[in-house]
Design a protein around this motif. Structure first.
Motif, mmCIF file in Angstrom:
data_model
loop_
_atom_site.group_PDB
_atom_site.id
_atom_site.type_symbol
_atom_site.label_atom_id
_atom_site.label_comp_id
_atom_site.label_asym_id
_atom_site.label_seq_id
_atom_site.Cartn_x
_atom_site.Cartn_y
_atom_site.Cartn_z
ATOM 1 N N TRP B 99 58.299 30.774 46.051
ATOM 2 C CA TRP B 99 57.522 32.287 46.968
ATOM 3 C C TRP B 99 57.266 33.633 46.175
ATOM 4 C CZ3 TRP B 99 55.437 34.943 51.204
ATOM 5 C CH2 TRP B 99 55.589 35.791 51.526
ATOM 6 N N ASN B 100 58.313 33.678 44.896
ATOM 7 C CA ASN B 100 57.775 34.238 44.312
ATOM 8 C C ASN B 100 56.390 33.653 43.282
ATOM 9 O OD1 ASN B 100 60.630 35.537 43.362
ATOM 10 N ND2 ASN B 100 59.337 36.808 45.012
ATOM 11 N N LEU B 101 56.040 32.835 43.314
ATOM 12 C CA LEU B 101 55.100 32.248 42.268
ATOM 13 C C LEU B 101 53.395 31.932 43.802
ATOM 14 C CD1 LEU B 101 53.483 30.108 40.412
ATOM 15 C CD2 LEU B 101 54.908 28.549 41.566
ATOM 16 N N THR B 102 54.188 32.001 44.648
ATOM 17 C CA THR B 102 53.127 31.488 45.724
ATOM 18 C C THR B 102 52.393 32.609 46.279
ATOM 19 O OG1 THR B 102 54.364 29.566 46.601
ATOM 20 C CG2 THR B 102 52.696 30.540 48.554
ATOM 21 N N LYS B 103 53.350 34.083 45.687
ATOM 22 C CA LYS B 103 52.813 35.217 46.439
ATOM 23 C C LYS B 103 52.206 35.474 45.475
ATOM 24 C CE LYS B 103 55.610 38.988 45.340
ATOM 25 N NZ LYS B 103 56.715 39.625 45.301
ATOM 26 N N GLU B 104 52.731 35.802 43.970
ATOM 27 C CA GLU B 104 51.620 35.695 43.514
ATOM 28 C C GLU B 104 49.968 35.588 42.912
ATOM 29 O OE1 GLU B 104 51.877 35.555 38.531
ATOM 30 O OE2 GLU B 104 53.677 34.731 39.027
ATOM 31 N N VAL B 105 49.806 33.724 43.193
ATOM 32 C CA VAL B 105 48.600 33.156 43.560
ATOM 33 C C VAL B 105 47.944 33.784 44.689
ATOM 34 C CG1 VAL B 105 47.452 31.207 44.459
ATOM 35 C CG2 VAL B 105 49.377 31.028 42.731
ATOM 36 N N VAL B 106 48.794 34.418 45.866
ATOM 37 C CA VAL B 106 47.790 34.199 47.177
ATOM 38 C C VAL B 106 47.149 35.600 46.499
ATOM 39 C CG1 VAL B 106 48.231 34.828 49.339
ATOM 40 C CG2 VAL B 106 49.330 33.052 48.935
ATOM 41 N N GLU B 107 48.105 36.664 45.984
ATOM 42 C CA GLU B 107 47.282 37.967 45.738
ATOM 43 C C GLU B 107 46.024 37.767 44.758
ATOM 44 O OE1 GLU B 107 50.925 40.793 45.279
ATOM 45 O OE2 GLU B 107 51.064 40.682 47.525
ATOM 46 N N HIS B 108 45.864 37.358 44.139
ATOM 47 C CA HIS B 108 44.547 37.179 43.859
ATOM 48 C C HIS B 108 43.599 37.228 44.360
ATOM 49 C CE1 HIS B 108 47.111 35.994 40.025
ATOM 50 N NE2 HIS B 108 46.632 36.583 39.214
ATOM 51 N N PHE B 109 43.891 36.663 45.480
ATOM 52 C CA PHE B 109 42.567 36.391 46.113
ATOM 53 C C PHE B 109 42.845 37.757 47.436
ATOM 54 C CE2 PHE B 109 43.512 32.506 44.373
ATOM 55 C CZ PHE B 109 42.412 32.143 43.972
ATOM 56 N N ILE B 110 43.897 38.947 47.523
ATOM 57 C CA ILE B 110 43.634 39.523 48.829
ATOM 58 C C ILE B 110 43.122 40.995 48.032
ATOM 59 C CG2 ILE B 110 44.923 41.080 49.813
ATOM 60 C CD1 ILE B 110 45.587 37.987 50.896
ATOM 61 N N THR B 111 42.324 42.069 48.608
ATOM 62 C CA THR B 111 41.821 42.981 48.556
ATOM 63 C C THR B 111 42.384 44.185 48.899
ATOM 64 O OG1 THR B 111 40.182 42.715 49.743
ATOM 65 C CG2 THR B 111 39.999 42.182 47.289
ATOM 66 N N ALA B 112 42.751 44.672 48.198
ATOM 67 C CA ALA B 112 43.638 46.234 49.389
ATOM 68 C C ALA B 112 42.799 46.871 49.985
ATOM 69 C CB ALA B 112 43.895 47.010 47.845
ATOM 70 N N ASP B 113 41.288 47.408 49.360
ATOM 71 C CA ASP B 113 40.602 48.145 50.270
ATOM 72 C C ASP B 113 39.896 46.926 51.317
ATOM 73 O OD1 ASP B 113 37.646 46.812 48.728
ATOM 74 O OD2 ASP B 113 39.597 45.866 47.621
ATOM 75 N N LYS B 114 39.424 47.925 52.086
ATOM 76 C CA LYS B 114 38.945 47.572 53.196
ATOM 77 C C LYS B 114 37.466 47.434 53.162
ATOM 78 C CE LYS B 114 43.451 47.996 55.383
ATOM 79 N NZ LYS B 114 43.694 48.938 55.852
#
Lengths: 114, 114
Positions: B99-114
């Motif tokens: 989970w920790n690894l996957t989370k780290e990866v996915v978060e590279h592709f998520i933008t905080a701002d709208k």
DNA sequence: AAAGATACTACGACAGACATAGTACGACTA
DNA sequence: TAGTCGTACTATGTCTGTCGTAGTATCTTT
């Protein structure tokens, strides 16, 4: 060796692809290289996963395809490029929100200590 | 309204169940209530998902079942309880790392701002 | 006695990921 | 110039976890 959960990735491959297309139109091979690079080599998207995502997302109206030559002078073999649509942009935003919520929930069930 | 991604949850339902069983043996209905509670009501596991997870995890050796009466005096209808095994504990730990690894990866592709 | 909560089982559909395989073109290499 | 490697796909089918639907049965509360 710990590997990326393909069950988590399931449904977020689209999001990753859209993240890249948000910056500029691109095509299969380049997107796969960018995903690898952005994830520090930790995630390599499978070819079939990538191309089936294109088909699905185009059908859903998240992306649009067009063919173009790789060089500005029109030389080289034409490739299929994709660009993100307004609906795709919106979908991407929703997925980001969804991710944040899902992450929050899952983390209640994850222990940091070993 | 943003909802939990069942594609992310896919594969982490087992982890959630194991998280609860790490504390004490339990049974279907109670586990589902605990998942709801621990997630602040944000995630309600479907009955069929829950029970099919039991079957799968028992087959994989992650949990063991036994039947017992709800009351100490042996009254009431007997239920099927589950307890986590050593293998299940190990599996749970691996899922946390994953989970920790996957989370780290996915978060590279998520933008905080709208 | 009826209603609602509890405690399941059975069955089938669905969708995304993935394995496998094959095609075709361009570039570089021996 | 033949062979290999990297690029750029398409086709087909399998697998698995989730979930919809439905049904059964017991227990508790009103």
């Amino acid at each position: 060796m710990v590997e990326i959960s393909s069950d988590v990735i399931r449904g977020y491959n689209d999001t990753m692809i859209l993240y890249i297309l948000r910056q500029a139109p691109s095509y299969g091979y380049e997107i796969s290289k960018q995903i690898k690079q952005l994830s520090d080599g930790k995630y390599i998207i499978k070819e079939t996963t990538l191309y089936s995502a294109f088909t699905r997302m185009e059908k859903n109206g998240y992306i649009e395809s067009f063919t173009a030559a790789p060089e500005a002078d029109g030389s080289g073999k034409r490739r299929t490029y994709y660009r993100i649509t307004g609906i795709g942009q919106q979908y991407y935003n929703e997925k980001c929100e969804e991710w944040n919520l899902t992450k929050e929930v899952v983390e209640h069930f994850i222990t940091a200590d070993k």
